[in-house]
Design a protein around this motif. Structure first.
Motif, PDB file in Angstrom:
ATOM      1  N   MET A   1     -55.355  86.679  37.918  1.00  0.00           N
ATOM      2  CA  MET A   1     -55.635  86.070  39.178  1.00  0.00           C
ATOM      3  C   MET A   1     -56.225  87.197  40.114  1.00  0.00           C
ATOM      4  O   MET A   1     -55.355  88.423  40.079  1.00  0.00           O
ATOM      5  N   SER A   2     -57.017  86.754  40.937  1.00  0.00           N
ATOM      6  CA  SER A   2     -57.507  87.781  41.844  1.00  0.00           C
ATOM      7  C   SER A   2     -56.506  88.126  43.132  1.00  0.00           C
ATOM      8  O   SER A   2     -56.025  87.040  43.478  1.00  0.00           O
ATOM      9  N   LYS A   3     -56.370  89.393  43.600  1.00  0.00           N
ATOM     10  CA  LYS A   3     -55.625  89.759  44.536  1.00  0.00           C
ATOM     11  C   LYS A   3     -56.330  89.350  46.023  1.00  0.00           C
ATOM     12  O   LYS A   3     -55.785  88.956  46.961  1.00  0.00           O
ATOM     13  N   HIS A   4     -57.556  89.314  45.834  1.00  0.00           N
ATOM     14  CA  HIS A   4     -58.635  89.150  47.026  1.00  0.00           C
ATOM     15  C   HIS A   4     -59.810  88.009  46.572  1.00  0.00           C
ATOM     16  O   HIS A   4     -60.787  88.780  46.679  1.00  0.00           O
ATOM     17  N   PRO A   5     -59.534  86.863  46.147  1.00  0.00           N
ATOM     18  CA  PRO A   5     -60.580  86.018  45.987  1.00  0.00           C
ATOM     19  C   PRO A   5     -61.655  85.742  46.852  1.00  0.00           C
ATOM     20  O   PRO A   5     -62.931  85.609  46.618  1.00  0.00           O
ATOM     21  N   ASP A   6     -61.161  85.655  48.130  1.00  0.00           N
ATOM     22  CA  ASP A   6     -62.168  85.595  49.098  1.00  0.00           C
ATOM     23  C   ASP A   6     -63.423  86.520  49.347  1.00  0.00           C
ATOM     24  O   ASP A   6     -64.584  86.497  49.310  1.00  0.00           O
ATOM     25  N   LYS A   7     -62.742  87.794  49.426  1.00  0.00           N
ATOM     26  CA  LYS A   7     -63.536  89.098  49.371  1.00  0.00           C
ATOM     27  C   LYS A   7     -64.606  89.273  48.091  1.00  0.00           C
ATOM     28  O   LYS A   7     -65.541  89.480  48.074  1.00  0.00           O
ATOM     29  N   VAL A   8     -63.854  89.005  46.901  1.00  0.00           N
ATOM     30  CA  VAL A   8     -64.478  89.201  45.723  1.00  0.00           C
ATOM     31  C   VAL A   8     -65.641  87.997  45.497  1.00  0.00           C
ATOM     32  O   VAL A   8     -66.894  88.539  45.355  1.00  0.00           O
ATOM     33  N   ASN A   9     -65.236  86.806  45.930  1.00  0.00           N
ATOM     34  CA  ASN A   9     -66.422  85.848  45.859  1.00  0.00           C
ATOM     35  C   ASN A   9     -67.451  86.208  47.096  1.00  0.00           C
ATOM     36  O   ASN A   9     -68.563  85.658  46.773  1.00  0.00           O
ATOM     37  N   PHE A  10     -67.159  86.726  48.128  1.00  0.00           N
ATOM     38  CA  PHE A  10     -68.340  86.912  49.185  1.00  0.00           C
ATOM     39  C   PHE A  10     -69.157  87.992  48.394  1.00  0.00           C
ATOM     40  O   PHE A  10     -70.625  87.745  48.649  1.00  0.00           O
ATOM     41  N   TRP A  11     -68.553  88.987  47.804  1.00  0.00           N
ATOM     42  CA  TRP A  11     -69.430  90.226  47.320  1.00  0.00           C
ATOM     43  C   TRP A  11     -70.499  89.550  46.256  1.00  0.00           C
ATOM     44  O   TRP A  11     -71.595  89.772  46.027  1.00  0.00           O
ATOM     45  N   ARG A  12     -69.958  88.517  45.375  1.00  0.00           N
ATOM     46  CA  ARG A  12     -70.592  88.070  44.345  1.00  0.00           C
ATOM     47  C   ARG A  12     -71.654  87.115  44.760  1.00  0.00           C
ATOM     48  O   ARG A  12     -72.906  87.103  44.214  1.00  0.00           O
ATOM     49  N   GLN A  13     -71.421  86.544  46.006  1.00  0.00           N
ATOM     50  CA  GLN A  13     -72.620  85.484  46.460  1.00  0.00           C
ATOM     51  C   GLN A  13     -73.433  86.445  47.048  1.00  0.00           C
ATOM     52  O   GLN A  13     -74.814  86.108  46.834  1.00  0.00           O
ATOM     53  N   LYS A  14     -73.211  87.698  47.397  1.00  0.00           N
ATOM     54  CA  LYS A  14     -74.486  88.683  47.776  1.00  0.00           C
ATOM     55  C   LYS A  14     -75.184  89.331  46.742  1.00  0.00           C
ATOM     56  O   LYS A  14     -76.053  89.914  46.942  1.00  0.00           O
ATOM     57  N   GLY A  15     -74.594  88.888  45.424  1.00  0.00           N
ATOM     58  CA  GLY A  15     -75.631  89.445  44.438  1.00  0.00           C
ATOM     59  C   GLY A  15     -74.901  90.829  43.806  1.00  0.00           C
ATOM     60  O   GLY A  15     -75.475  91.463  43.016  1.00  0.00           O
ATOM     61  N   PHE A  16     -73.521  91.023  44.076  1.00  0.00           N
ATOM     62  CA  PHE A  16     -73.239  92.373  43.441  1.00  0.00           C
ATOM     63  C   PHE A  16     -72.106  91.928  42.376  1.00  0.00           C
ATOM     64  O   PHE A  16     -71.685  91.016  42.374  1.00  0.00           O
TER      65      PHE A  16
END
Length: 54
Positions: free
Chosen positions: A1-16
């Protein structure tokens, strides 16, 4: 499980591609600095709470 799911999802939505391992924040920051213009980069850093890095 992710420690920072909100930050990870944010960057994934930006295409990273985010692979949560040691040093992932540094890698995303450098990729963002390369890909985004200066104002978008600053806005993204503020959105994820990384203002001190700018």
């Amino acid at each position: 499980m992710s420690k920072h799911p909100d930050k990870v999802n944010f960057w994934r939505q930006k295409g990273f591609v985010v692979i949560e391992k040691r040093g992932w924040v540094r890698k995303i920051r450098s990729l963002a600095k390369e890909r985004l213009n200066k104002q978008d980069y600053i806005n993204c850093m503020k959105q994820v709470g990384w203002e001190s890095i700018i």
